[in-house]
Design a protein around this motif. Structure first.
Motif: not given
Length: 218
Positions: A46-57, A81-88, A95-99
């Protein structure tokens, strides 16, 4: 088996299990739950799909999305769930793209909420207010797309020069060219008056205007 997302430690999100579908999430009264048999693998995916570098992010992004998913003062699991899916689907790469993508999906949700209010509002003043809000949100979303494209290097427009021909003795200049006008006075009917006198070279001294005028009226 489901695993609650916690903030203990800062385990890096690696590139393991690339290509596997990322886990879904579920809301409980106390936790955001990542549904995966392996807790660490679920966080990595999930972190890889959302562009998070670690657990805190990862935890921070999910918590912010959960707040943005609120409907009637309560987090909405389907909306989240919809918002997470759109981010994926946008696939943030850092990190910049994740934010930025988290902001984009939040703005989209807010825009559609405004559209819903507009559909159910019959008061003209309220319709105008909601329409203005929708316009601002839509412009913000478009600006966010442009910012993401620029960050990914898609905002540059290549310039192509075609059919460039240079006559014998001429020179082609690539770059900014500044042109300056010079006053040339000659007798009527002369080559100078007809515009046939060649322009002064850059190295020649600047002519004295008073002398030129005296010579023209002599």
């Amino acid at each position: 088996m489901t695993t609650a997302l916690t903030r203990n430690g800062t385990t890096p999100v690696t590139k393991h299990d690339r290509g596997k579908p990322s886990p879904r999430i579920k809301l409980t009264p106390e936790h955001i739950v990542i549904q995966h048999p392996d807790a660490e693998a679920g966080e990595r995916l999930l972190g890889e799909a959302l562009g998070a570098v670690d657990r805190d992010a990862l935890h921070g992004i999910l918590k912010q999305l959960m707040k943005a998913s609120v409907i009637l003062q309560k987090p909405d699991e389907a909306n989240l769930a919809f918002m997470v899916s759109m981010m994926k689907s946008i696939a943030p790469r850092d990190s910049l793209e994740a934010m930025l993508t988290a902001q984009m999906v939040s703005v989209h949700v807010a825009t559609m909420r405004s559209a819903c209010r507009l559909a159910f509002t019959e008061d003209l003043a309220q319709q105008e207010g909601v329409a203005r809000t929708m316009t601002r949100l839509a412009r913000t979303f478009a600006a966010q797309i442009e910012a993401l494209n620029r960050h990914r290097g898609k905002g540059e427009r290549p310039i192509t020069v075609q059919n460039l021909s240079v006559q014998d003795g001429g020179r082609a200049i690539v770059g900014n060219v500044a042109q300056h006008a010079h006053l040339t006075v000659g007798e009527p009917g002369s080559a100078t008056d007809a515009g046939l006198v060649p322009s002064r070279d850059a190295g020649d001294p600047e002519p004295n205007l008073a002398e030129v005028l005296r010579g023209a009226t002599a």
